[in-house]
Design an enzyme around this catalytic site. Structure first.
Site, mmCIF file in Angstrom:
data_model
loop_
_atom_site.group_PDB
_atom_site.id
_atom_site.type_symbol
_atom_site.label_atom_id
_atom_site.label_comp_id
_atom_site.label_asym_id
_atom_site.label_seq_id
_atom_site.Cartn_x
_atom_site.Cartn_y
_atom_site.Cartn_z
ATOM 1 N N HIS A 70 5.922 1.597 3.843
ATOM 2 C CA HIS A 70 6.451 0.248 3.603
ATOM 3 C C HIS A 70 6.057 -0.213 2.198
ATOM 4 C CE1 HIS A 70 2.273 -0.534 4.670
ATOM 5 N NE2 HIS A 70 2.381 -1.691 4.040
ATOM 6 N N ASP B 224 4.815 -3.892 0.503
ATOM 7 C CA ASP B 224 4.336 -5.174 1.025
ATOM 8 C C ASP B 224 5.355 -6.256 0.660
ATOM 9 O OD1 ASP B 224 2.040 -3.981 2.025
ATOM 10 O OD2 ASP B 224 0.919 -4.297 0.178
ATOM 11 N N HIS C 8 3.954 2.665 0.182
ATOM 12 C CA HIS C 8 2.672 3.245 0.605
ATOM 13 C C HIS C 8 2.590 3.326 2.124
ATOM 14 C CE1 HIS C 8 2.093 -1.113 0.356
ATOM 15 N NE2 HIS C 8 1.165 -0.997 1.287
ATOM 16 N N ARG D 138 -11.403 3.994 10.525
ATOM 17 C CA ARG D 138 -11.227 3.552 9.140
ATOM 18 C C ARG D 138 -10.909 2.065 9.133
ATOM 19 N NH1 ARG D 138 -6.584 3.090 5.742
ATOM 20 N NH2 ARG D 138 -7.304 2.941 3.599
#
Ligand SMILES: O=C(O)CCC(=O)C(=O)O
Ligand SMILES: [Fe+2]
Length: 191
Positions: free
Chosen positions: A54, A56, A110, A120
């Protein structure tokens, strides 16, 4: 975070030949978002993604990732891992800034992958305009060679679009622009 993002906005303005204050003023009041992402380990990481590809929809992202690693950016036709650097932030341009610069700055595609071993976490600050402030490109960035690429919109409308109608992906701004134009022509049809 707000202060860092304002400083970056000053520099981005200068880089486009605008006044240093141009984007700083635009974002002085803002409806920004802070999000904590938590990715549990996964037995079959190759079958899933923590966050799918996607861009942002926001304006500027300042991301802190822990030392596990998992963020990837798409450049030169392939995915590249962004290795964590202690004490460093990752800074991304988002769709709303792409619209504000009439496409001169491109939002960055990204995603985040997961692994079998370790949890994570990442912490993202998303700089966003005030919800109802019109997003329109700087006059100096629109001319005969660079005509308008996107319609005027508000961050409130784009946020609603990505939350209610459309999951953010690599074509969000194109899909949203089409939706805005359809809404406008529907409104014209209602007497
Ligand atoms: O966790 C990451 O590294 C990326 C998160 C992300 O892309 C997002 O929150 O929009
Ligand atoms: Fe993201």
């Amino acid at each position: 975070m707000n202060k860092v993002s304002q400083e970056i906005m000053g520099l981005l303005g200068i880089s486009l030949g605008l006044d240093q204050a141009y984007f700083k003023d635009f974002f002085e009041q803002n409806d920004s978002i802070l999000r904590l992402n938590h990715y549990p380990p996964c037995q079959k990481p190759e079958l899933t993604l923590g966050t799918g590809p996607h861009t942002d929809p926001t304006s500027l992202t300042i991301l802190h990732q822990d030392q596990v690693g998992g963020l990837q950016v798409f450049a030169d036709e392939k995915w590249h891992s962004v290795a964590p650097i202690p004490g460093a932030f990752v800074v991304n341009v988002g769709d709303t800034f792409m619209a504000l610069t009439n496409g001169f700055y491109k939002s960055c595609l990204h995603r985040a992958v997961v692994n079998t071993e370790t949890v994570r976490k990442s912490l993202a600050f998303f700089l966003c305009p005030k919800l109802e402030r019109p997003v329109t490109p700087a006059a100096g960035l629109v001319n005969a060679e660079n005509p308008r690429k996107y319609p005027d919109f508000t961050w409130a409308a784009l946020l609603k679009f990505t939350q209610n109608h459309y999951r953010a992906d690599m074509k969000t701004l194109v899909a949203f622009s089409k939706w805005v134009q359809e809404q406008e022509s529907n409104n014209k049809l209602i007497p």
